[in-house]
Design a protein around this motif. Structure first.
Motif, mmCIF file in Angstrom:
data_model
loop_
_atom_site.group_PDB
_atom_site.id
_atom_site.type_symbol
_atom_site.label_atom_id
_atom_site.label_comp_id
_atom_site.label_asym_id
_atom_site.label_seq_id
_atom_site.Cartn_x
_atom_site.Cartn_y
_atom_site.Cartn_z
ATOM 1 N N SER A 199 0.848 -1.190 0.000
ATOM 2 C CA SER A 199 0.000 0.000 0.000
ATOM 3 C C SER A 199 0.881 1.237 0.000
ATOM 4 C CB SER A 199 -0.910 0.014 1.230
ATOM 5 O OG SER A 199 -1.566 1.266 1.331
ATOM 6 N N ARG A 200 0.768 2.033 -1.054
ATOM 7 C CA ARG A 200 1.552 3.263 -1.138
ATOM 8 C C ARG A 200 1.061 4.292 -0.126
ATOM 9 N NH1 ARG A 200 0.819 4.764 -7.169
ATOM 10 N NH2 ARG A 200 -1.273 4.102 -6.580
ATOM 11 N N SER A 201 -0.235 4.309 0.157
ATOM 12 C CA SER A 201 -0.774 5.307 1.092
ATOM 13 C C SER A 201 -0.473 4.943 2.550
ATOM 14 C CB SER A 201 -2.274 5.484 0.890
ATOM 15 O OG SER A 201 -2.955 4.264 1.092
ATOM 16 N N ARG A 202 -0.588 3.659 2.893
ATOM 17 C CA ARG A 202 -0.327 3.223 4.275
ATOM 18 C C ARG A 202 1.120 2.813 4.497
ATOM 19 N NH1 ARG A 202 -5.284 -0.318 3.536
ATOM 20 N NH2 ARG A 202 -3.631 -1.770 3.117
ATOM 21 N N GLN A 203 1.851 2.649 3.410
ATOM 22 C CA GLN A 203 3.248 2.214 3.436
ATOM 23 C C GLN A 203 3.424 0.921 4.227
ATOM 24 O OE1 GLN A 203 5.993 5.365 4.321
ATOM 25 N NE2 GLN A 203 5.094 6.719 2.812
ATOM 26 N N GLN A 204 2.598 -0.071 3.865
ATOM 27 C CA GLN A 204 2.693 -1.388 4.498
ATOM 28 C C GLN A 204 2.133 -2.450 3.567
ATOM 29 O OE1 GLN A 204 0.282 -0.643 7.987
ATOM 30 N NE2 GLN A 204 -1.451 -1.716 7.111
ATOM 31 N N LEU A 205 2.458 -3.696 3.862
ATOM 32 C CA LEU A 205 1.930 -4.818 3.091
ATOM 33 C C LEU A 205 0.473 -5.062 3.436
ATOM 34 C CD1 LEU A 205 4.734 -7.528 3.312
ATOM 35 C CD2 LEU A 205 4.426 -5.760 1.597
ATOM 36 N N TRP A 206 -0.280 -5.562 2.459
ATOM 37 C CA TRP A 206 -1.648 -5.995 2.736
ATOM 38 C C TRP A 206 -1.973 -7.213 1.880
ATOM 39 C CZ3 TRP A 206 -5.627 -5.345 -1.070
ATOM 40 C CH2 TRP A 206 -5.289 -4.551 -2.162
ATOM 41 N N ASN A 207 -2.745 -8.089 2.477
ATOM 42 C CA ASN A 207 -3.172 -9.330 1.836
ATOM 43 C C ASN A 207 -4.610 -9.136 1.355
ATOM 44 O OD1 ASN A 207 -4.396 -12.448 2.881
ATOM 45 N ND2 ASN A 207 -3.057 -12.198 1.149
ATOM 46 N N LYS A 208 -4.825 -9.278 0.042
ATOM 47 C CA LYS A 208 -6.160 -9.086 -0.517
ATOM 48 C C LYS A 208 -7.131 -10.074 0.121
ATOM 49 C CE LYS A 208 -9.203 -7.474 -3.387
ATOM 50 N NZ LYS A 208 -9.876 -6.253 -3.005
ATOM 51 N N GLY A 209 -8.182 -9.539 0.719
ATOM 52 C CA GLY A 209 -9.207 -10.373 1.342
ATOM 53 C C GLY A 209 -9.016 -10.598 2.824
ATOM 54 N N GLU A 210 -7.931 -10.104 3.370
ATOM 55 C CA GLU A 210 -7.636 -10.327 4.788
ATOM 56 C C GLU A 210 -8.764 -9.812 5.690
ATOM 57 O OE1 GLU A 210 -3.683 -10.016 7.510
ATOM 58 O OE2 GLU A 210 -4.119 -8.291 6.234
ATOM 59 N N THR A 211 -9.293 -8.650 5.375
ATOM 60 C CA THR A 211 -10.387 -8.104 6.195
ATOM 61 C C THR A 211 -11.753 -8.301 5.547
ATOM 62 O OG1 THR A 211 -10.044 -5.896 5.260
ATOM 63 C CG2 THR A 211 -8.935 -6.389 7.334
ATOM 64 N N SER A 212 -11.812 -8.283 4.218
ATOM 65 C CA SER A 212 -13.105 -8.380 3.515
ATOM 66 C C SER A 212 -13.543 -9.819 3.260
ATOM 67 C CB SER A 212 -13.027 -7.652 2.169
ATOM 68 O OG SER A 212 -12.148 -8.339 1.291
#
Length: 101
Positions: A46-59
């Motif tokens: 994530s360029r805005s949060r400056q961290q990794l994210w896993n698609k679907g982790e929360t949704s």
């Protein structure tokens, strides 16, 4: 083949395996690319949060990776996935739904 992460991020085009529809565009750094290879699900930076994210982790709208190919310059990824639920944060199946022309 060695991907060039020297500039930090590579664009990753996400396409649905069954329909060949383009679902989204996200960015990967070397760490998110390696986590994608390790887990078989998409990880992005994530360029805005400056961290990794896993698609679907929360949704719960996850992406199971079916193939990863690169363009001729090895600076863009095309990732084919099995999509569960909508890919877009708006609830649409694809992030590409605003027709301009």
């Amino acid at each position: 083949m060695k991907l060039d992460f020297s500039k930090g991020l590579l664009p990753a085009i996400i396409m649905e395996e069954k329909t060949k529809e383009v679902l989204m565009l996200a960015y990967m750094n070397e760490e998110s690319f390696e986590k994608t290879l390790e887990t078989g699900t998409t990880w992005f930076y994530s360029r805005s949060r400056q961290q990794l994210w896993n698609k679907g982790e929360t949704s719960g709208n996850s992406q199971k990776v079916k193939s990863i190919i690169t363009d001729c310059d090895s600076d863009t990824l095309l990732i084919t996935v099995e999509q569960t639920g909508p890919a877009c944060h708006t609830g649409k199946h694809s992030c590409f739904f605003n027709v301009i022309f």
